[in-house]
Design a protein around this motif. Sequence first.
Motif, PDB file in Angstrom:
ATOM      1  N   THR A  99       0.824  -1.205   0.000  1.00 52.53           N
ATOM      2  CA  THR A  99       0.000   0.000   0.000  1.00 52.53           C
ATOM      3  C   THR A  99       0.860   1.258   0.000  1.00 52.53           C
ATOM      4  OG1 THR A  99      -0.125   0.012   2.430  1.00 52.53           O
ATOM      5  CG2 THR A  99      -1.904  -1.122   1.250  1.00 52.53           C
ATOM      6  N   GLY A 138      -3.236  -1.857  -2.277  1.00 51.56           N
ATOM      7  CA  GLY A 138      -3.901  -0.587  -2.519  1.00 51.56           C
ATOM      8  C   GLY A 138      -5.072  -0.358  -1.586  1.00 51.56           C
ATOM      9  N   ALA A 144      -3.641   3.732  -1.750  1.00 50.54           N
ATOM     10  CA  ALA A 144      -3.452   3.376  -3.150  1.00 50.54           C
ATOM     11  C   ALA A 144      -1.972   3.415  -3.528  1.00 50.54           C
ATOM     12  CB  ALA A 144      -4.237   4.324  -4.045  1.00 50.54           C
ATOM     13  N   ASN A 145      -1.559   2.453  -4.321  1.00 49.83           N
ATOM     14  CA  ASN A 145      -0.251   2.518  -4.972  1.00 49.83           C
ATOM     15  C   ASN A 145      -0.404   3.380  -6.219  1.00 49.83           C
ATOM     16  OD1 ASN A 145       1.298   0.452  -3.318  1.00 49.83           O
ATOM     17  ND2 ASN A 145      -0.466  -0.764  -3.977  1.00 49.83           N
ATOM     18  N   ILE A 146       0.494   4.334  -6.398  1.00 47.80           N
ATOM     19  CA  ILE A 146       0.380   5.285  -7.505  1.00 47.80           C
ATOM     20  C   ILE A 146       1.515   5.052  -8.496  1.00 47.80           C
ATOM     21  CG2 ILE A 146       0.379   7.721  -8.154  1.00 47.80           C
ATOM     22  CD1 ILE A 146      -0.832   8.341  -5.432  1.00 47.80           C
ATOM     23  N   SER A 191      -9.357  -0.324  -9.355  1.00 45.25           N
ATOM     24  CA  SER A 191     -10.170   0.562  -8.522  1.00 45.25           C
ATOM     25  C   SER A 191      -9.472   0.957  -7.224  1.00 45.25           C
ATOM     26  CB  SER A 191     -11.510  -0.109  -8.195  1.00 45.25           C
ATOM     27  OG  SER A 191     -11.343  -1.177  -7.278  1.00 45.25           O
ATOM     28  N   ARG A 192      -8.479   0.180  -6.820  1.00 41.92           N
ATOM     29  CA  ARG A 192      -7.799   0.418  -5.545  1.00 41.92           C
ATOM     30  C   ARG A 192      -6.430   1.073  -5.723  1.00 41.92           C
ATOM     31  NH1 ARG A 192      -9.508  -3.129  -1.267  1.00 41.92           N
ATOM     32  NH2 ARG A 192      -7.335  -3.410  -0.622  1.00 41.92           N
ATOM     33  N   ASN A 193      -6.026   1.289  -6.961  1.00 41.62           N
ATOM     34  CA  ASN A 193      -4.704   1.821  -7.265  1.00 41.62           C
ATOM     35  C   ASN A 193      -4.803   2.791  -8.437  1.00 41.62           C
ATOM     36  OD1 ASN A 193      -2.839  -0.149  -5.562  1.00 41.62           O
ATOM     37  ND2 ASN A 193      -4.375  -1.419  -6.578  1.00 41.62           N
ATOM     38  N   THR A 194      -3.789   3.643  -8.590  1.00 40.08           N
ATOM     39  CA  THR A 194      -3.720   4.540  -9.742  1.00 40.08           C
ATOM     40  C   THR A 194      -2.718   3.961 -10.720  1.00 40.08           C
ATOM     41  OG1 THR A 194      -4.242   6.465  -8.384  1.00 40.08           O
ATOM     42  CG2 THR A 194      -3.199   6.874 -10.510  1.00 40.08           C
TER      43      THR A 194
END
Length: 221
Positions: A99, A138, A144-146, A191-194
Amino acid sequence: MSLVATGNTLSSTATGDFVVVSLLGSAFDNGFTFDARIENNTITVANGLTADGISVINAGGGAMRVGIKNNTIDYAGSQRAILVQTGQDGAGSILAQITGNAIDIKLDGAGNAVAGILVQSGITSPSGDGSSVDLNIGGAGALANIFTHSLGGTMAAGDIRVRQRFTGTFNLNGYAGGNTDTAAVAAYLNSRNTVVSGSTATFEPVALPIGFTGLATPPFP
């Protein structure tokens, strides 16, 4: 056994380097427990190197729990910024929380990364049969991992790739789709990460459709 690596500046720049941070569960030990946190580090992998940024491999049959959180990774290598996998010489387990990481995948058209994050349950069979991955990756807001691609470009395997193989099991925290619905798994990850390159998911062999579950997740380190 436990490990905390936090606040370091680490790099892989020399030909022959194969990883910056490596956690390896003993291949022929079935009884170990290995807890680790890799947090708030700055990690760089130089252009074209065959090297992972962070590698977590449970080769044996013990239990690993790892938190990979809030790291900044500048990745120009030809492998993966983060690799997590189990199921080689034993039915090992990994609980992983990934994360809040900021990952720049630099693609210059030659010697590029194959994925940003790869998580795999089941490396080989039959020696690794029965392995398991329990993954929280994420989430909302700062969890979120970006991903960025500062040089442009995309990867077919995606910024995030999850892979269930042989008899390995794969639990995704909060996933509500079908076991073999890889489009739903990819949508869950996106949906949980960029991400820049959309996430991908596979299960193998198709004749033994174990796939992905979304059961309740135990505590992470």
